[in-house]
Design a protein around this motif. Structure first.
Motif, PDB file in Angstrom:
ATOM      1  N   SER A   7      68.784  43.725  28.657  1.00 41.93           N
ATOM      2  CA  SER A   7      69.834  43.183  29.164  1.00 41.93           C
ATOM      3  C   SER A   7      70.422  42.027  28.662  1.00 41.93           C
ATOM      4  CB  SER A   7      69.097  42.479  30.594  1.00 41.93           C
ATOM      5  OG  SER A   7      68.189  41.651  30.020  1.00 41.93           O
ATOM      6  N   ASP A   8      70.125  41.587  27.469  1.00 45.09           N
ATOM      7  CA  ASP A   8      70.606  40.481  26.729  1.00 45.09           C
ATOM      8  C   ASP A   8      71.644  41.439  25.864  1.00 45.09           C
ATOM      9  OD1 ASP A   8      69.166  38.320  27.058  1.00 45.09           O
ATOM     10  OD2 ASP A   8      67.378  39.470  26.116  1.00 45.09           O
ATOM     11  N   LEU A   9      71.395  42.578  25.379  1.00 46.68           N
ATOM     12  CA  LEU A   9      72.507  43.370  24.714  1.00 46.68           C
ATOM     13  C   LEU A   9      73.627  43.974  25.728  1.00 46.68           C
ATOM     14  CD1 LEU A   9      73.236  45.371  22.291  1.00 46.68           C
ATOM     15  CD2 LEU A   9      71.660  47.057  23.323  1.00 46.68           C
ATOM     16  N   LEU A  10      73.538  44.175  26.987  1.00 47.46           N
ATOM     17  CA  LEU A  10      74.289  44.261  28.011  1.00 47.46           C
ATOM     18  C   LEU A  10      75.360  42.949  27.931  1.00 47.46           C
ATOM     19  CD1 LEU A  10      75.573  45.486  30.382  1.00 47.46           C
ATOM     20  CD2 LEU A  10      73.991  44.417  31.971  1.00 47.46           C
ATOM     21  N   VAL A 142      69.336  54.999  30.411  1.00 45.23           N
ATOM     22  CA  VAL A 142      67.919  55.209  30.418  1.00 45.23           C
ATOM     23  C   VAL A 142      67.380  55.019  29.275  1.00 45.23           C
ATOM     24  CG1 VAL A 142      68.051  57.474  32.027  1.00 45.23           C
ATOM     25  CG2 VAL A 142      68.084  57.758  29.659  1.00 45.23           C
ATOM     26  N   ASP A 143      68.138  54.152  28.526  1.00 47.06           N
ATOM     27  CA  ASP A 143      67.416  53.772  27.349  1.00 47.06           C
ATOM     28  C   ASP A 143      68.489  52.522  26.791  1.00 47.06           C
ATOM     29  OD1 ASP A 143      66.996  53.225  24.111  1.00 47.06           O
ATOM     30  OD2 ASP A 143      65.382  54.327  24.657  1.00 47.06           O
ATOM     31  N   PRO A 144      67.950  51.492  26.169  1.00 50.76           N
ATOM     32  CA  PRO A 144      68.826  50.273  25.909  1.00 50.76           C
ATOM     33  C   PRO A 144      69.953  50.745  24.834  1.00 50.76           C
ATOM     34  CG  PRO A 144      66.479  49.384  26.015  1.00 50.76           C
ATOM     35  CD  PRO A 144      66.527  50.883  26.293  1.00 50.76           C
ATOM     36  N   LYS A 145      69.540  51.772  23.909  1.00 55.85           N
ATOM     37  CA  LYS A 145      70.355  52.291  23.177  1.00 55.85           C
ATOM     38  C   LYS A 145      71.784  52.813  23.572  1.00 55.85           C
ATOM     39  CE  LYS A 145      66.824  53.516  19.866  1.00 55.85           C
ATOM     40  NZ  LYS A 145      66.019  54.649  19.188  1.00 55.85           N
ATOM     41  N   GLN A 146      71.658  53.295  24.773  1.00 55.37           N
ATOM     42  CA  GLN A 146      72.942  53.786  25.472  1.00 55.37           C
ATOM     43  C   GLN A 146      73.973  52.707  25.998  1.00 55.37           C
ATOM     44  OE1 GLN A 146      70.673  56.081  28.044  1.00 55.37           O
ATOM     45  NE2 GLN A 146      71.512  57.877  27.291  1.00 55.37           N
ATOM     46  N   ILE A 147      73.205  51.173  26.029  1.00 60.48           N
ATOM     47  CA  ILE A 147      74.116  50.497  26.691  1.00 60.48           C
ATOM     48  C   ILE A 147      75.486  50.200  26.264  1.00 60.48           C
ATOM     49  CG2 ILE A 147      74.245  47.882  27.146  1.00 60.48           C
ATOM     50  CD1 ILE A 147      71.251  47.922  27.853  1.00 60.48           C
ATOM     51  N   MET A 183      69.427  44.966  16.444  1.00 58.87           N
ATOM     52  CA  MET A 183      70.029  45.917  17.711  1.00 58.87           C
ATOM     53  C   MET A 183      70.755  44.892  18.404  1.00 58.87           C
ATOM     54  SD  MET A 183      68.138  48.351  20.494  1.00 58.87           S
ATOM     55  CE  MET A 183      68.931  49.533  21.560  1.00 58.87           C
ATOM     56  N   LEU A 184      70.618  43.650  18.665  1.00 61.51           N
ATOM     57  CA  LEU A 184      71.307  42.751  19.284  1.00 61.51           C
ATOM     58  C   LEU A 184      72.540  42.187  18.587  1.00 61.51           C
ATOM     59  CD1 LEU A 184      71.771  41.147  21.866  1.00 61.51           C
ATOM     60  CD2 LEU A 184      70.535  39.347  20.919  1.00 61.51           C
TER      61      LEU A 184
END
Length: 584
Positions: A7-10, A142-147, A183-184
């Motif tokens: 959610s932080d990456l979002l 379905v995975d944070p990498k997709q955000i 990642m972030l």
């Protein structure tokens, strides 16, 4: 140190695209996203506005898009939350509002187990299929990498071509999944990937359109909502002045030009302006911009009050090629952005060196004077209950110079009190009554230096009244004017006209047939919104002046002649006549 999460990456990805204004409600399915949003308010400057009904939030997000040109953001939870948003989102989709809905969902490992608020009657975790009928695209993350990919694709999808609604569905375990600092902090180059093209149409079609307009004897410009979204006001006015041609609008196109502009002929169609309809009928060439030729605008397509298709040559410009030639034959169909296409057409016409003097401004001024003379009896009426056109006259005279009118009850749809474009927005995508009351929230957030005025009926207010709470919480500069006629007046009037004065489910009344007249000013006061009630004509002006000057949200409840307001005398006959032939 607290773990970083999906959610932080979002939030980072939204901020990278300058999407930092969020309307929403919380639920157990989006709590991790909301926690990241809480931190983003401090760390990234996000602005947040709680709504108390997701459908109201959808309308507010749509209003924000119209006010700023940036996609509205709506955060909702799974199940009932995302379902409650559907009426408002469908309306906004039909109004071509760019909205990105970020929706929580049950944990992926619980799909099919009957998790809290899971829709699984037909298939496991089936909630996103509910949006297929109106969303431009649905992204299941379905995975944070997709955000990052989902966010930038949602942005370009919502904003490209015919703008609209996009859903980003993120299960709670994906929101909560721990991610690395690398990642972030990675540069995903989202701005470089967010490509919004504005096509100019084929050169051949544009040249043909310019030739037709340059040689026309009685050209006319008619604008739909697509012209407004394209921000084509300057070009529309320039073309009108260049050709000495009148400008008419469909219902949702009225923000394209100031109501007081000498080239504004008015709204066309079954509920439109007599002069505008006459001008359209007599035109040999019409260029229509971002327009759908819908039922309201055309008198249900077959009646012939507005368009003389056997005579008139149509130049149709639309960002969605599916609209070209869908309703009427077109002499020239141009798949392009109205603003960019008009730039090309204007340049080509100017190069021809022609000048035009058709007496258009004088004809429009004469028609307006005749309209006001025809309406004088009603506009100066001292009757009690109040004649709604008396209220309209008073509002015209006190309307703020920097104001924006959002929506209008039928009695107030054809008046001229706006000097500038982008001052009158009327939403009628699906006809969801009262939605403009909630859209006013988004306009107030997007245009904080302008006074927002929303004129709607009491039926719409009963559906969307929770918007008062949001306005009070953030002290938004909105004045709502509720035309209180104790009915769903449009349909009530049609019932009585078509069915020998019989009506049901449209009047507000007690079992003994006495009229039920709620006091909406007192309801507003209960929400901590300053309320006013008007029952006498002499009180209209002073009350409106006080309400419009107030520093904060206000609501004016004006009790009007319920019979008159449901059957305004300026209405044309509409295409329903052929289905209800008893209407005389």
């Amino acid at each position: 140190m607290e773990n970083l999460k999906g959610s932080d990456l979002l939030m980072k990805c939204l901020a990278d695209l300058d999407l930092n204004c969020v309307f929403g409600m919380g639920g157990h399915g989006n709590m991790a996203t909301l926690d990241a949003l809480y931190k983003a308010k401090k760390e990234r400057g996000f602005k947040t506005y709680i709504v108390h009904d997701e459908s109201v939030g959808a309308a507010a997000a749509g209003g924000y898009f119209k006010a700023t040109g940036k996609p509205g953001l709506l955060f909702v939870t799974n199940g009932p939350g995302m379902m409650q948003a559907i009426p408002g989102l469908v309306e906004q989709a039909m109004e071509n509002s760019a909205i990105i809905v970020v929706c929580g969902d049950i944990p992926t490992a619980q799909w099919g187990y009957g998790a809290e608020e899971e829709l699984d009657i037909y298939q496991d975790d089936d909630q996103t299929t509910l949006y297929r009928g109106f969303a431009k695209r649905i992204f299941n993350v379905v995975d944070p990498k997709q955000i990052p990919d989902a966010v930038v694709r949602a942005y370009t999808t919502a904003m490209s071509g015919r703008t609209g609604v996009v859903l980003v569905n993120i299960p709670v375990d994906v929101q909560s999944k721990v991610i690395t600092k690398e990642m972030l902090e990675k540069d995903y180059r989202l701005k470089e990937r967010a490509i919004i093209d504005r096509p100019r149409g084929s050169r051949e079609a544009v040249e043909k359109a310019a030739d037709l307009l340059a040689n026309a004897e009685a050209p006319m410009i008619i604008c739909g909502v697509g012209a407004v979204i394209s921000d084509a006001s300057d070009e529309v006015i320039e073309l009108a002045e260049l050709l000495d041609a009148p400008v008419g609008t469909a219902y949702m196109g009225q923000a394209i030009i100031g109501g007081n502009n000498p080239y504004y002929a008015g709204r066309v169609g079954g509920w439109g302006n007599k002069y505008a309809n006459k001008a359209a009928w007599n035109s040999d060439v019409i260029i229509t911009l971002g327009n759908r030729f819908d039922e309201d605008e055309t008198g249900a397509w077959e009646i012939g009050d507005t368009y003389n298709i056997e005579k008139t040559k149509i130049i149709h410009v639309h960002i969605d090629p599916r609209e070209l030639g869908k309703i009427y034959p077109t002499e020239v169909g141009i798949h392009g952005d109205p603003k960019e296409v008009l730039k090309e057409i204007i340049s080509l016409i100017k190069a021809k060196g022609k000048t035009y003097n058709r007496g258009t401004k004088e004809a429009i001024a004469k028609a307006r004077a005749e309209y006001f003379e025809e309406m004088k009896e009603y506009r100066e009426s001292n009757n009690v209950p109040i004649n709604p056109f008396r209220f309209v006259k008073e509002l015209e005279e006190v309307f703020p110079k920097n104001g924006i009118q959002v929506g209008a009850a039928i009695c107030a749809r054809n008046y001229y009190c706006h000097d500038n474009p982008k001052s009158a927005y009327y939403g009628y995508g699906m006809g969801l009554i009262g939605t403009s009351l909630a859209q006013a929230l988004g306009f107030a957030v997007g245009c904080p230096d302008r006074k927002i005025v929303s004129v709607e009926g009491d039926g719409g207010f009963l559906i969307h009244s929770s918007m008062l709470a949001t306005a009070a919480e953030y002290n938004l500069p909105i004045t709502w004017i509720i035309v209180n006629n104790s009915s769903y007046g449009t349909v009530w009037g049609l019932q009585r006209q078509y069915f020998e004065n019989r009506s049901i489910f449209t009047e507000f009344k007690y079992e003994n047939e006495d009229v039920y007249v709620p006091n909406y000013a007192k309801i507003a006061e209960g929400f901590k919104v300053k309320g006013f009630r008007i029952e006498k004509p002499e009180d209209i002006r002073p009350v409106l002046e006080e309400a419009l000057k107030y520093d904060g949200p206000t609501l004016v409840d004006i009790v009007v002649d319920r019979l008159f307001s449901s059957t305004p005398p300026t209405v044309s006959r509409c295409g329903w006549d052929k289905y209800y032939p008893d209407w005389e």
